[in-house]
Motif scaffolding. Structure first.
Motif, PDB file in Angstrom:
ATOM      1  N   GLU A 135       0.822  -1.210   0.000  1.00  0.00           N
ATOM      2  CA  GLU A 135       0.000   0.000   0.000  1.00  0.00           C
ATOM      3  C   GLU A 135       0.857   1.261   0.000  1.00  0.00           C
ATOM      4  O   GLU A 135       0.558   2.234  -0.698  1.00  0.00           O
ATOM      5  CB  GLU A 135      -0.934   0.001   1.216  1.00  0.00           C
ATOM      6  N   LEU A 136       1.927   1.251   0.771  1.00  0.00           N
ATOM      7  CA  LEU A 136       2.837   2.394   0.756  1.00  0.00           C
ATOM      8  C   LEU A 136       3.498   2.538  -0.610  1.00  0.00           C
ATOM      9  O   LEU A 136       3.672   3.656  -1.117  1.00  0.00           O
ATOM     10  CB  LEU A 136       3.907   2.234   1.843  1.00  0.00           C
ATOM     11  N   GLY A 137       3.855   1.415  -1.204  1.00  0.00           N
ATOM     12  CA  GLY A 137       4.446   1.443  -2.545  1.00  0.00           C
ATOM     13  C   GLY A 137       3.483   1.989  -3.581  1.00  0.00           C
ATOM     14  O   GLY A 137       3.883   2.726  -4.496  1.00  0.00           O
ATOM     15  N   ALA A 143       3.496   5.740  -3.204  1.00  0.00           N
ATOM     16  CA  ALA A 143       4.719   6.319  -3.770  1.00  0.00           C
ATOM     17  C   ALA A 143       4.664   6.308  -5.297  1.00  0.00           C
ATOM     18  O   ALA A 143       5.019   7.302  -5.952  1.00  0.00           O
ATOM     19  CB  ALA A 143       5.937   5.543  -3.280  1.00  0.00           C
ATOM     20  N   ALA A 144       4.207   5.194  -5.885  1.00  0.00           N
ATOM     21  CA  ALA A 144       4.133   5.086  -7.346  1.00  0.00           C
ATOM     22  C   ALA A 144       3.162   6.116  -7.922  1.00  0.00           C
ATOM     23  O   ALA A 144       3.432   6.735  -8.966  1.00  0.00           O
ATOM     24  CB  ALA A 144       3.707   3.673  -7.741  1.00  0.00           C
ATOM     25  N   ALA A 145       2.035   6.318  -7.249  1.00  0.00           N
ATOM     26  CA  ALA A 145       1.068   7.317  -7.714  1.00  0.00           C
ATOM     27  C   ALA A 145       1.669   8.718  -7.668  1.00  0.00           C
ATOM     28  O   ALA A 145       1.472   9.533  -8.583  1.00  0.00           O
ATOM     29  CB  ALA A 145      -0.194   7.255  -6.854  1.00  0.00           C
ATOM     30  N   THR A 146       2.420   9.005  -6.600  1.00  0.00           N
ATOM     31  CA  THR A 146       3.064  10.316  -6.462  1.00  0.00           C
ATOM     32  C   THR A 146       4.121  10.509  -7.543  1.00  0.00           C
ATOM     33  O   THR A 146       4.239  11.592  -8.135  1.00  0.00           O
ATOM     34  CB  THR A 146       3.696  10.434  -5.062  1.00  0.00           C
ATOM     35  N   ILE A 147       4.888   9.482  -7.797  1.00  0.00           N
ATOM     36  CA  ILE A 147       5.915   9.541  -8.852  1.00  0.00           C
ATOM     37  C   ILE A 147       5.286   9.854 -10.206  1.00  0.00           C
ATOM     38  O   ILE A 147       5.785  10.697 -10.968  1.00  0.00           O
ATOM     39  CB  ILE A 147       6.690   8.202  -8.891  1.00  0.00           C
ATOM     40  N   ARG A 148       4.181   9.196 -10.520  1.00  0.00           N
ATOM     41  CA  ARG A 148       3.508   9.443 -11.805  1.00  0.00           C
ATOM     42  C   ARG A 148       2.940  10.854 -11.869  1.00  0.00           C
ATOM     43  O   ARG A 148       3.048  11.529 -12.908  1.00  0.00           O
ATOM     44  CB  ARG A 148       2.395   8.417 -12.017  1.00  0.00           C
ATOM     45  N   GLN A 149       2.348  11.324 -10.790  1.00  0.00           N
ATOM     46  CA  GLN A 149       1.775  12.673 -10.766  1.00  0.00           C
ATOM     47  C   GLN A 149       2.836  13.740 -11.021  1.00  0.00           C
ATOM     48  O   GLN A 149       2.561  14.769 -11.624  1.00  0.00           O
ATOM     49  CB  GLN A 149       1.101  12.937  -9.413  1.00  0.00           C
ATOM     50  N   LEU A 150       4.051  13.470 -10.562  1.00  0.00           N
ATOM     51  CA  LEU A 150       5.132  14.452 -10.673  1.00  0.00           C
ATOM     52  C   LEU A 150       6.075  14.179 -11.855  1.00  0.00           C
ATOM     53  O   LEU A 150       7.095  14.855 -12.002  1.00  0.00           O
ATOM     54  CB  LEU A 150       5.940  14.476  -9.366  1.00  0.00           C
ATOM     55  N   ALA A 199       8.484  -4.927   0.088  1.00  0.00           N
ATOM     56  CA  ALA A 199       7.222  -4.766  -0.655  1.00  0.00           C
ATOM     57  C   ALA A 199       7.115  -3.375  -1.273  1.00  0.00           C
ATOM     58  O   ALA A 199       6.628  -3.214  -2.394  1.00  0.00           O
ATOM     59  CB  ALA A 199       6.041  -5.037   0.268  1.00  0.00           C
ATOM     60  N   ILE A 200       7.571  -2.356  -0.545  1.00  0.00           N
ATOM     61  CA  ILE A 200       7.587  -0.988  -1.097  1.00  0.00           C
ATOM     62  C   ILE A 200       8.460  -0.955  -2.342  1.00  0.00           C
ATOM     63  O   ILE A 200       8.075  -0.431  -3.387  1.00  0.00           O
ATOM     64  CB  ILE A 200       8.126   0.015  -0.056  1.00  0.00           C
ATOM     65  N   GLU A 201       9.653  -1.516  -2.209  1.00  0.00           N
ATOM     66  CA  GLU A 201      10.626  -1.454  -3.312  1.00  0.00           C
ATOM     67  C   GLU A 201      10.096  -2.146  -4.559  1.00  0.00           C
ATOM     68  O   GLU A 201      10.300  -1.666  -5.681  1.00  0.00           O
ATOM     69  CB  GLU A 201      11.934  -2.077  -2.869  1.00  0.00           C
ATOM     70  N   GLN A 202       9.416  -3.261  -4.386  1.00  0.00           N
ATOM     71  CA  GLN A 202       8.872  -3.972  -5.537  1.00  0.00           C
ATOM     72  C   GLN A 202       7.890  -3.101  -6.315  1.00  0.00           C
ATOM     73  O   GLN A 202       7.898  -3.095  -7.552  1.00  0.00           O
ATOM     74  CB  GLN A 202       8.185  -5.261  -5.087  1.00  0.00           C
ATOM     75  N   ARG A 203       7.051  -2.376  -5.601  1.00  0.00           N
ATOM     76  CA  ARG A 203       6.080  -1.479  -6.243  1.00  0.00           C
ATOM     77  C   ARG A 203       6.763  -0.277  -6.883  1.00  0.00           C
ATOM     78  O   ARG A 203       6.481   0.097  -8.026  1.00  0.00           O
ATOM     79  CB  ARG A 203       5.049  -0.997  -5.232  1.00  0.00           C
ATOM     80  N   VAL A 204       7.672   0.337  -6.151  1.00  0.00           N
ATOM     81  CA  VAL A 204       8.297   1.573  -6.613  1.00  0.00           C
ATOM     82  C   VAL A 204       9.153   1.336  -7.849  1.00  0.00           C
ATOM     83  O   VAL A 204       9.140   2.133  -8.803  1.00  0.00           O
ATOM     84  CB  VAL A 204       9.133   2.206  -5.483  1.00  0.00           C
TER      85      VAL A 204
END
Length: 327
Positions: free
Chosen positions: A231-233, A236-243, A271-276
């Motif tokens: 969920e944290l990942g 972070a991924a959504a924030t990365i895409r927005q920016l 788990a965060i790293e896998q998503r990011v």
């Protein structure tokens, strides 16, 4: 000599630190809850106490402060700032700035002026800033508004899992014996009856049971920590895409007690790293090792036009903060 005040305020404690332009810490103070969303009067009292204590220990007057930066939990929306601006102005400091505490945590954890920060303490939050200075916050408003996790949510998940396991809806877990012991019950039946008969808040530290259980191989505990990281990942991924940071190199700062202290085996982090990495292969996870209040001091310095170098950051170390505060 110029002097700078940095404040970091959360739901359980408030830190205030004063440093000179070379990064030497000359004063510090502490208060309790600094989140106005939790208790407005208490937050104002805590901020005043921490700042007054820092000034007293530094031997400075308010007028000697060049700039002050307040990183405050709950400083999320304009409606919050309408409450916080008068609160901070009543401290009668010469030049001040207020931000959400995500930003001082980010600045404390990276040498760059941009990046992503993930906070997982009693609650969760995510925010980011790109090279151009554009900023975005993803979440931070609780479960009903899309978040998952932090101490509060995970405590509920532990409680639910134990009840479900007792009923046969979940696999057996060592959390059953540990939760009933922690809360002072003989068995799940007694726990269930008491919580049905009396409305009780679940202690946030229940979430700490997850880490040891997961390290011992408990699948229920491991699954909850993996979900937390995923969920944290996602945030972070959504924030990365927005920016539009997918191709950039930057730090992803992990802050909050569950990430910096609890996740000893790295289950959440993995788990965060896998998503990011799916969104930004060049993003680098880094665990926050400085106190977030250091970021507030740095932001105060930079707001006055200073360039903060590595030597200054080294002096603003967590060890020096602790030595001065005694906490």
């Amino acid at each position: 000599m110029k002097y700078f005040l940095g404040v970091d305020a959360g739901g359980s404690k408030t830190y205030a630190v004063i440093a000179d332009e070379q990064g030497k810490i000359i004063g510090a103070g502490r208060g309790g809850n600094g989140n106005h969303q939790k208790n407005r009067e208490q937050a104002e009292e805590s901020l005043g106490q921490a700042v007054s204590e820092a000034l007293r220990s530094s031997g400075l007057s308010k007028d000697q402060l060049e700039y002050s930066w307040f990183g405050l939990a709950g400083a999320d929306r304009e409606t919050d700032f309408q409450i916080l601006r008068p609160m901070i102005s009543r401290l009668a400091l010469p030049r001040t700035e207020i931000s959400c505490d995500t930003w001082n945590a980010l600045r404390s954890g990276t040498e760059k002026s941009y990046g992503i920060v993930l906070i997982c303490g009693s609650g969760v939050n995510c925010a980011g800033k790109n090279r151009k200075g554009a900023a975005y916050q993803c979440g931070g408003f609780g479960y009903r508004f899309g978040d998952f996790g932090g101490g509060y949510d995970l405590s509920v998940e532990v409680f639910r899992s134990v009840l479900r396991a007792d009923e046969g809806r979940e696999q057996r877990t060592v959390l059953t014996e540990r939760l009933t012991r922690l809360l002072g019950y003989h068995d799940v039946a007694e726990l269930r009856a008491d919580y049905l008969d009396h409305y009780r808040e679940l202690p946030v530290h229940i979430a700490e049971l997850l880490f040891q259980a997961a390290e011992e191989g408990d699948q229920v505990a491991t699954g909850l920590l993996v979900k937390q990281g995923d969920e944290l990942g996602l945030a972070a991924a959504a924030t990365i895409r927005q920016l539009n940071m997918e191709k950039d190199s930057f730090d992803i700062v992990l802050a909050g007690s569950l990430l910096t202290k609890g996740d000893r085996s790295g289950i959440i982090r993995h788990a965060i790293e896998q998503r990011v990495k799916q969104s930004a292969p060049n993003g680098t996870l880094t665990i926050l090792t400085r106190e977030p209040v250091v970021g507030s001091v740095v932001l105060a310095m930079e707001s006055s036009g200073m360039q903060v170098n590595q030597a200054i950051l080294d002096r603003l170390s967590m060890e020096n903060v602790h030595n001065k505060t005694g906490y």
